[in-house]
Design an enzyme around this catalytic site. Structure first.
Site, PDB file in Angstrom:
ATOM      1  N   CYS A 115       0.820  -1.218   0.000  1.00 46.15           N
ATOM      2  CA  CYS A 115       0.000   0.000   0.000  1.00 46.15           C
ATOM      3  C   CYS A 115       0.849   1.262   0.000  1.00 46.15           C
ATOM      4  CB  CYS A 115      -0.919   0.007   1.211  1.00 46.15           C
ATOM      5  SG  CYS A 115      -2.055  -1.381   1.203  1.00 46.15           S
ATOM      6  N   HIS A 271      -2.726   6.560   4.139  1.00 46.39           N
ATOM      7  CA  HIS A 271      -3.281   5.415   3.404  1.00 46.39           C
ATOM      8  C   HIS A 271      -4.589   5.012   4.075  1.00 46.39           C
ATOM      9  CE1 HIS A 271      -4.101   1.633   1.710  1.00 46.39           C
ATOM     10  NE2 HIS A 271      -3.683   0.929   2.755  1.00 46.39           N
ATOM     11  N   ASN A 302     -10.417   0.018   1.210  1.00 44.95           N
ATOM     12  CA  ASN A 302      -8.955   0.036   1.094  1.00 44.95           C
ATOM     13  C   ASN A 302      -8.584  -0.205  -0.369  1.00 44.95           C
ATOM     14  OD1 ASN A 302      -6.226  -0.518   1.044  1.00 44.95           O
ATOM     15  ND2 ASN A 302      -6.245  -1.784   2.895  1.00 44.95           N
TER      16      ASN A 302
HETATM   17  N1  ACO Z   1     -18.163  -9.507   9.976  1.00 46.05           N
HETATM   18  C1  ACO Z   1     -18.496  -9.959  11.187  1.00 46.05           C
HETATM   19  N2  ACO Z   1     -17.603 -10.514  12.035  1.00 46.05           N
HETATM   20  C2  ACO Z   1     -16.324 -10.596  11.626  1.00 46.05           C
HETATM   21  C3  ACO Z   1     -15.904 -10.134  10.352  1.00 46.05           C
HETATM   22  C4  ACO Z   1     -16.888  -9.589   9.519  1.00 46.05           C
HETATM   23  N3  ACO Z   1     -16.592  -9.111   8.305  1.00 46.05           N
HETATM   24  N4  ACO Z   1     -14.576 -10.356  10.233  1.00 46.05           N
HETATM   25  C5  ACO Z   1     -14.161 -10.914  11.367  1.00 46.05           C
HETATM   26  N5  ACO Z   1     -15.213 -11.067  12.209  1.00 46.05           N
HETATM   27  C6  ACO Z   1     -15.228 -11.620  13.562  1.00 46.05           C
HETATM   28  C7  ACO Z   1     -14.079 -12.581  13.795  1.00 46.05           C
HETATM   29  O1  ACO Z   1     -14.402 -13.870  13.349  1.00 46.05           O
HETATM   30  C8  ACO Z   1     -13.951 -12.491  15.300  1.00 46.05           C
HETATM   31  O2  ACO Z   1     -14.928 -13.294  15.875  1.00 46.05           O
HETATM   32  P1  ACO Z   1     -14.610 -14.143  17.215  1.00 46.05           P
HETATM   33  O3  ACO Z   1     -14.281 -13.127  18.265  1.00 46.05           O
HETATM   34  O4  ACO Z   1     -15.895 -14.863  17.454  1.00 46.05           O
HETATM   35  O5  ACO Z   1     -13.449 -15.028  16.861  1.00 46.05           O
HETATM   36  C9  ACO Z   1     -14.292 -11.059  15.627  1.00 46.05           C
HETATM   37  O6  ACO Z   1     -15.034 -10.558  14.488  1.00 46.05           O
HETATM   38  C10 ACO Z   1     -13.078 -10.167  15.834  1.00 46.05           C
HETATM   39  O7  ACO Z   1     -12.179 -10.374  14.749  1.00 46.05           O
HETATM   40  P2  ACO Z   1     -10.814  -9.585  14.638  1.00 46.05           P
HETATM   41  O8  ACO Z   1     -10.096  -9.996  13.407  1.00 46.05           O
HETATM   42  O9  ACO Z   1     -10.082  -9.739  15.935  1.00 46.05           O
HETATM   43  O10 ACO Z   1     -11.363  -8.091  14.502  1.00 46.05           O
HETATM   44  P3  ACO Z   1     -10.585  -6.735  14.569  1.00 46.05           P
HETATM   45  O11 ACO Z   1     -11.241  -5.868  15.555  1.00 46.05           O
HETATM   46  O12 ACO Z   1      -9.101  -6.941  14.693  1.00 46.05           O
HETATM   47  O13 ACO Z   1     -10.864  -6.088  13.157  1.00 46.05           O
HETATM   48  C11 ACO Z   1      -9.758  -5.745  11.017  1.00 46.05           C
HETATM   49  C12 ACO Z   1     -10.417  -6.757  11.976  1.00 46.05           C
HETATM   50  C13 ACO Z   1     -10.795  -4.739  10.611  1.00 46.05           C
HETATM   51  C14 ACO Z   1      -9.250  -6.501   9.810  1.00 46.05           C
HETATM   52  C15 ACO Z   1      -8.592  -5.023  11.730  1.00 46.05           C
HETATM   53  O14 ACO Z   1      -7.773  -5.945  12.376  1.00 46.05           O
HETATM   54  C16 ACO Z   1      -7.743  -4.203  10.784  1.00 46.05           C
HETATM   55  O15 ACO Z   1      -8.180  -3.233  10.230  1.00 46.05           O
HETATM   56  N6  ACO Z   1      -6.460  -4.555  10.626  1.00 46.05           N
HETATM   57  C17 ACO Z   1      -5.494  -3.806   9.816  1.00 46.05           C
HETATM   58  C18 ACO Z   1      -5.814  -3.799   8.370  1.00 46.05           C
HETATM   59  C19 ACO Z   1      -4.697  -3.070   7.652  1.00 46.05           C
HETATM   60  O16 ACO Z   1      -4.206  -2.072   8.096  1.00 46.05           O
HETATM   61  N7  ACO Z   1      -4.196  -3.576   6.581  1.00 46.05           N
HETATM   62  C20 ACO Z   1      -3.028  -2.956   5.998  1.00 46.05           C
HETATM   63  C21 ACO Z   1      -3.129  -2.722   4.662  1.00 46.05           C
HETATM   64  S1  ACO Z   1      -4.067  -3.899   3.751  1.00 46.05           S
HETATM   65  C22 ACO Z   1      -3.292  -4.041   2.281  1.00 46.05           C
HETATM   66  O17 ACO Z   1      -2.149  -3.822   2.178  1.00 46.05           O
HETATM   67  C23 ACO Z   1      -4.101  -4.487   1.117  1.00 46.05           C
END
Ligand code: ACO
Length: 352
Positions: A115, A271, A302
């Site tokens: 990214c 980003h 994203n």
């Molecule tokens: N809908 C509903 N529930 C979901 C979803 C969804 N789409 N996705 C995950 N969950 C659930 C999981 O299964 C989990 O359930 P559990 O507690 O029963 O196991 C719960 O939600 C929490 O999941 P986490 O993955 O821990 O959620 P988190 O709060 O960390 O959010 C996210 C996830 C949004 C992906 C976050 O971690 C994030 O934004 N990370 C960074 C992303 C990023 O910066 N990427 C960099 C660039 S990407 C690129 O380069 C293309």
């Protein structure tokens, strides 16, 4: 002492596919809902390439818009750099943008840096313009595109990633300017974290044990997908983006008799990975959120290397138009934990 030359953006443009995919649409594909996606990511909807619409179409659309905004003839372009992660083929996307614009001879190459690809591409183009100006006394014009078609590598069964991603492109034209322009750029990477955010290759060297040696062939029936350990990436993203933003100001201050601080930054284009990341970065930098671009994540998701240049021309980017002398920062982080930041000053004829 190196000569003081100023290079800056003289035009900007973007291309976003018309096809909108809402959170409710996604809820018909995977077990998710609008409330979860909005609360955890800030995303309301994203744009997706339609059938027959390509990554090249997006790159060329953004490039044409930037060239028109710069009010130059495309034949003036001497270098094309395209930040892209989803063009898994050759010839390079940059050469195909060159051909689509009807250009011949100018240099053209892709830059792969997750990214942060747009920031890396601007750095490469800037360095080339600088060196050629001093060494060859040549005043060049660079076209820099950030584009990704993440829908091509999205696993539509994986709710933890498919809700995040969108398609889009942004572009700028950069050349020597009288005032403002780029003041400092820095880039870095931490490849040892590669497995936290990656995509397999579509082409792997495979060993055939029954044959005389390895044979290169397309992996049959396996699509390359984006994989991410979102939680681990999240923490490093915040820390790294803050370090990059502060670091680029430090670079500028090294040779500057009137140093600036974070409080002098008029606007930040981070980003657009997740609204919570952007909010945390802004809070740690103590920059109010109304001076930070956030509309991209809400409306386009994203878009990887495209998200910063899309922001340059997003009418919803900011309430107050850029004013000559304003300092702005672009800051990015992504796969390979490649990251970077650009410190710019708005010139006397501010670009869109
Ligand atoms: N809908 C509903 N529930 C979901 C979803 C969804 N789409 N996705 C995950 N969950 C659930 C999981 O299964 C989990 O359930 P559990 O507690 O029963 O196991 C719960 O939600 C929490 O999941 P986490 O993955 O821990 O959620 P988190 O709060 O960390 O959010 C996210 C996830 C949004 C992906 C976050 O971690 C994030 O934004 N990370 C960074 C992303 C990023 O910066 N990427 C960099 C660039 S990407 C690129 O380069 C293309």
């Amino acid at each position: 002492m190196l000569p003081e030359l100023k290079f800056g953006y003289v035009g900007a443009g973007a291309y976003l596919p018309d096809k909108v995919l809402t959170n409710d649409d996604l809820a018909t594909i995977v077990d998710t809902d609008d409330e979860w996606i909005r609360r955890r990511t800030g995303i309301r909807e994203r744009r997706i390439l339609a059938e027959g619409e390509s990554i090249l179409d997006m790159a060329v659309g953004a490039a044409r818009a930037a060239i028109a905004d710069a009010d130059i003839d495309a034949s003036e372009i001497t270098d094309i750099r395209v930040g892209v992660n989803t063009w898994a083929r050759f010839p390079s996307l940059a050469t195909q943008v060159q051909a689509a614009l009807g250009l011949e001879g100018c240099s053209a190459a892709d830059v792969s840096a997750g990214c942060a690809g747009f920031v890396y591409a601007v750095e490469e183009a800037y360095n080339k313009l600088y060196v050629e100006r001093i060494r060859d006394h040549r005043a060049g014009t660079a076209l820099i595109v950030g584009v990704d078609g993440l829908s091509h590598i999205t696993n539509w069964q994986d709710r933890s990633t498919c809700v995040l991603l969108g398609d889009g492109a942004g572009a700028v034209v950069m050349r020597e300017v009288d005032s403002g322009g780029i003041l400092a750029i820095r880039t870095s990477a931490e490849g040892r974290h590669g497995q936290l955010l990656y995509c397999e290759s579509a082409l792997e060297a495979q060993w055939d044990p029954s044959g005389p040696g390895p044979f290169n062939h397309a992996t049959q029936g396996v699509r390359p997908y984006l994989h991410m350990d979102g939680r681990k990436v999240y923490g490093v993203a915040v820390k790294t983006m803050v370090e990059e933003a502060c670091g680029v100001i430090d670079i500028f201050n090294r040779d500057n008799p009137s140093p600036i601080g974070v409080e002098d930054i008029g606007f930040v284009y981070p980003h657009q990975a997740n609204l919570r990341i952007i909010e945390k970065v802004a809070a740690r930098l103590e920059i109010p959120l109304d001076r930070v671009y956030t509309n991209g994540i809400e409306c386009f998701g994203n878009t990887s290397t495209a998200s910063i240049p899309i922001g340059y021309v997003d009418p919803a980017a900011r309430e107050r138009a850029a004013v000559a002398g304003d300092y702005e920062i672009d800051v990015a982080f992504g796969s390979g934990f490649a990251s970077g930041a650009i410190l710019r000053q708005v010139g006397s004829t501010p670009t869109s």
